[in-house]
Design a protein around this motif. Structure first.
Motif, PDB file in Angstrom:
ATOM      1  N   UNK A   1       0.895  -1.616  -0.169  1.00 36.66           N
ATOM      2  CA  UNK A   1      -0.078  -0.026   0.344  1.00 36.66           C
ATOM      3  C   UNK A   1       0.690   1.189   0.062  1.00 36.66           C
ATOM      4  N   UNK A   2       0.125   2.777  -0.037  1.00 38.58           N
ATOM      5  CA  UNK A   2       0.977   3.630  -0.083  1.00 38.58           C
ATOM      6  C   UNK A   2       0.058   4.451   0.017  1.00 38.58           C
ATOM      7  N   UNK A   3       0.116   5.797   0.496  1.00 36.47           N
ATOM      8  CA  UNK A   3      -0.968   6.831   0.674  1.00 36.47           C
ATOM      9  C   UNK A   3      -0.108   8.272   0.192  1.00 36.47           C
ATOM     10  N   UNK A   4      -1.174   8.611  -0.569  1.00 34.15           N
ATOM     11  CA  UNK A   4      -0.578  11.263  -0.522  1.00 34.15           C
ATOM     12  C   UNK A   4      -1.745  11.286   0.286  1.00 34.15           C
ATOM     13  N   UNK A   5      -1.776  12.963   0.426  1.00 30.31           N
ATOM     14  CA  UNK A   5      -2.734  13.701   1.026  1.00 30.31           C
ATOM     15  C   UNK A   5      -3.253  13.738  -0.509  1.00 30.31           C
ATOM     16  N   UNK A   6      -4.626  13.819  -0.681  1.00 29.26           N
ATOM     17  CA  UNK A   6      -5.176  14.645  -1.962  1.00 29.26           C
ATOM     18  C   UNK A   6      -6.012  16.195  -1.523  1.00 29.26           C
ATOM     19  N   UNK A   7      -6.811  16.749  -2.421  1.00 29.71           N
ATOM     20  CA  UNK A   7      -7.129  17.717  -1.504  1.00 29.71           C
ATOM     21  C   UNK A   7      -8.672  18.177  -2.909  1.00 29.71           C
ATOM     22  N   UNK A   8      -9.527  17.316  -1.987  1.00 25.84           N
ATOM     23  CA  UNK A   8     -10.863  17.332  -2.857  1.00 25.84           C
ATOM     24  C   UNK A   8     -10.840  15.840  -2.999  1.00 25.84           C
ATOM     25  N   UNK A   9     -12.416  15.388  -3.683  1.00 28.06           N
ATOM     26  CA  UNK A   9     -13.184  13.781  -3.726  1.00 28.06           C
ATOM     27  C   UNK A   9     -11.757  13.060  -5.358  1.00 28.06           C
ATOM     28  N   UNK A  10     -12.102  11.813  -5.131  1.00 31.86           N
ATOM     29  CA  UNK A  10     -11.277  11.109  -6.560  1.00 31.86           C
ATOM     30  C   UNK A  10     -12.630  11.292  -7.783  1.00 31.86           C
ATOM     31  N   UNK A  11     -12.786  12.031  -9.080  1.00 28.37           N
ATOM     32  CA  UNK A  11     -13.093  11.967 -10.184  1.00 28.37           C
ATOM     33  C   UNK A  11     -13.356  10.758 -10.570  1.00 28.37           C
ATOM     34  N   UNK A  12     -11.701   9.998 -10.798  1.00 26.97           N
ATOM     35  CA  UNK A  12     -11.537   9.001 -12.112  1.00 26.97           C
ATOM     36  C   UNK A  12     -10.236   8.388 -11.368  1.00 26.97           C
ATOM     37  N   UNK A  13     -10.275   6.994 -12.101  1.00 26.53           N
ATOM     38  CA  UNK A  13      -8.705   6.072 -12.557  1.00 26.53           C
ATOM     39  C   UNK A  13      -8.462   5.896 -13.591  1.00 26.53           C
ATOM     40  N   UNK A  14      -6.912   5.969 -14.052  1.00 24.23           N
ATOM     41  CA  UNK A  14      -7.132   5.629 -14.896  1.00 24.23           C
ATOM     42  C   UNK A  14      -5.548   4.410 -14.916  1.00 24.23           C
ATOM     43  N   UNK A  15      -5.591   3.754 -15.626  1.00 24.65           N
ATOM     44  CA  UNK A  15      -4.798   2.878 -15.344  1.00 24.65           C
ATOM     45  C   UNK A  15      -3.996   2.761 -17.228  1.00 24.65           C
ATOM     46  N   UNK A  16      -2.636   3.349 -17.319  1.00 22.64           N
ATOM     47  CA  UNK A  16      -1.867   3.333 -18.555  1.00 22.64           C
ATOM     48  C   UNK A  16      -0.911   3.286 -18.472  1.00 22.64           C
ATOM     49  N   UNK A  17       0.059   2.339 -19.686  1.00 21.05           N
ATOM     50  CA  UNK A  17       1.362   1.159 -19.789  1.00 21.05           C
ATOM     51  C   UNK A  17       1.749   2.908 -20.984  1.00 21.05           C
ATOM     52  N   UNK A  18       2.443   3.925 -20.764  1.00 26.51           N
ATOM     53  CA  UNK A  18       2.983   4.692 -21.858  1.00 26.51           C
ATOM     54  C   UNK A  18       4.526   4.202 -21.831  1.00 26.51           C
ATOM     55  N   UNK A  19       4.966   3.401 -21.793  1.00 16.65           N
ATOM     56  CA  UNK A  19       6.648   2.783 -22.626  1.00 16.65           C
ATOM     57  C   UNK A  19       6.291   1.396 -22.750  1.00 16.65           C
TER      58      UNK A  19
ATOM     59  N   UNK B   1     -10.751  18.741 -17.063  1.00 17.38           N
ATOM     60  CA  UNK B   1     -11.741  17.336 -17.415  1.00 17.38           C
ATOM     61  C   UNK B   1     -10.303  16.606 -17.658  1.00 17.38           C
ATOM     62  N   UNK B   2     -10.209  15.260 -17.468  1.00 15.97           N
ATOM     63  CA  UNK B   2      -9.018  14.326 -17.686  1.00 15.97           C
ATOM     64  C   UNK B   2      -9.874  13.052 -18.347  1.00 15.97           C
ATOM     65  N   UNK B   3      -8.813  13.051 -19.566  1.00 19.62           N
ATOM     66  CA  UNK B   3      -9.747  11.378 -20.341  1.00 19.62           C
ATOM     67  C   UNK B   3      -8.489  10.881 -20.876  1.00 19.62           C
ATOM     68  N   UNK B   4      -8.662   9.428 -20.748  1.00 19.03           N
ATOM     69  CA  UNK B   4      -7.656   8.978 -21.577  1.00 19.03           C
ATOM     70  C   UNK B   4      -8.068   8.822 -22.917  1.00 19.03           C
ATOM     71  N   UNK B   5      -7.333   8.102 -24.045  1.00 20.98           N
ATOM     72  CA  UNK B   5      -6.605   8.184 -25.322  1.00 20.98           C
ATOM     73  C   UNK B   5      -6.316   6.631 -26.010  1.00 20.98           C
ATOM     74  N   UNK B   6      -6.472   5.746 -25.472  1.00 20.46           N
ATOM     75  CA  UNK B   6      -5.148   5.007 -26.229  1.00 20.46           C
ATOM     76  C   UNK B   6      -4.736   4.547 -24.519  1.00 20.46           C
ATOM     77  N   UNK B   7      -2.910   5.424 -25.253  1.00 21.84           N
ATOM     78  CA  UNK B   7      -2.307   5.583 -23.878  1.00 21.84           C
ATOM     79  C   UNK B   7      -1.876   6.725 -23.315  1.00 21.84           C
ATOM     80  N   UNK B   8      -2.700   7.614 -24.128  1.00 23.17           N
ATOM     81  CA  UNK B   8      -2.466   9.102 -24.419  1.00 23.17           C
ATOM     82  C   UNK B   8      -3.051   9.314 -22.940  1.00 23.17           C
ATOM     83  N   UNK B   9      -2.817  10.034 -21.952  1.00 21.69           N
ATOM     84  CA  UNK B   9      -3.252  11.371 -21.193  1.00 21.69           C
ATOM     85  C   UNK B   9      -3.531  12.346 -21.146  1.00 21.69           C
ATOM     86  N   UNK B  10      -5.287  13.101 -21.378  1.00 21.23           N
ATOM     87  CA  UNK B  10      -5.656  14.224 -22.125  1.00 21.23           C
ATOM     88  C   UNK B  10      -5.982  15.533 -20.569  1.00 21.23           C
TER      89      UNK B  10
END
Length: 211
Positions: free
Chosen positions: A93-111, A164-173
């Motif tokens: 497990x890992x933790x980090x501080x958040x400033x707000x609520x989670x809107x979405x989670x993306x899984x990308x393999x850019x390399x 607004x964040x979105x994923x297209x293939x392995x791109x994070x927009x």
């Protein structure tokens, strides 16, 4: 006996080289991400716990991943927990501080190495709705965190949130409206700016397909 003279490169050539690299690296990162495609993460159950906080699990490449807001915390501020279940059933497990609520989670393999990064998009409370973006990479034994939130100058000119964040293939927009000097928070009059995250340089760049 005189010493041999080294090769002298004109300053203009060095400058041109750096400019060329600055133009090529974003394009290379875009082309690489646009052609790769990682294994799909399968959501298990709902995205939210009964108390309304974000708490979701996915199966990806034989592993079980979980992203959640801290139990009993305020919705607008607190912590985010990211965990992966090992073969033995133990959660790393890992933790980090958040400033707000989670809107979405993306899984990308850019390399294209077969290991997907977990990208957590958090939206701040209030009228600004500013994005916090955290990248989480598991190297097989521990998590490595990368804060992907900052927009470098001068790309941040006119930025006042509403991302607004979105994923297209392995791109994070990442897109957001541009505010002019006299605009109110609710009424931006500038164009929408679209950025892509460059995983090679670790920074946001203009989307080359939009400009």
């Amino acid at each position: 006996m005189s010493a041999e003279k080294g090769l002298t490169v004109p300053g203009s050539t060095v400058i041109a080289l750096f400019v060329t690299l600055g133009l090529l690296l974003p394009a290379v990162a875009w082309r690489l991400g646009d052609t790769l495609e990682s294994e799909e993460a399968i959501l298990e159950g709902d995205l939210h716990a009964p108390d309304g906080r974000f708490d979701a699990s996915w199966t990806l490449a034989g592993s079980r991943l979980r992203v959640s807001e801290g139990e009993g915390e305020d919705r607008s501020i607190g912590t985010c927990t990211v965990s992966i279940e090992s073969d033995s059933g133990d959660a790393i497990t890992t933790h980090f501080e958040r400033n707000g609520t989670i809107s979405d989670v993306f899984f990308l393999d850019p390399d294209g190495d077969g290991d997907s990064d977990v990208i957590v998009w958090i939206t701040s409370a209030g009228s600004g709705s500013y994005a916090q973006v955290m990248g989480c990479h598991f190297d097989g034994s521990q998590w490595q965190l990368t804060d992907m939130t900052e927009i470098p100058a001068p790309l941040d000119i006119g930025y006042m949130g509403h991302d607004t964040l979105s994923r297209t293939v392995e791109l994070l927009r990442r897109s957001f409206p541009i505010y002019r000097q006299r605009d109110t928070n609710a009424s931006p009059t500038g164009i929408e700016k679209v950025l892509l995250y460059n995983f090679i340089t670790g920074s946001w760049n203009l989307d080359p397909t939009q400009y």
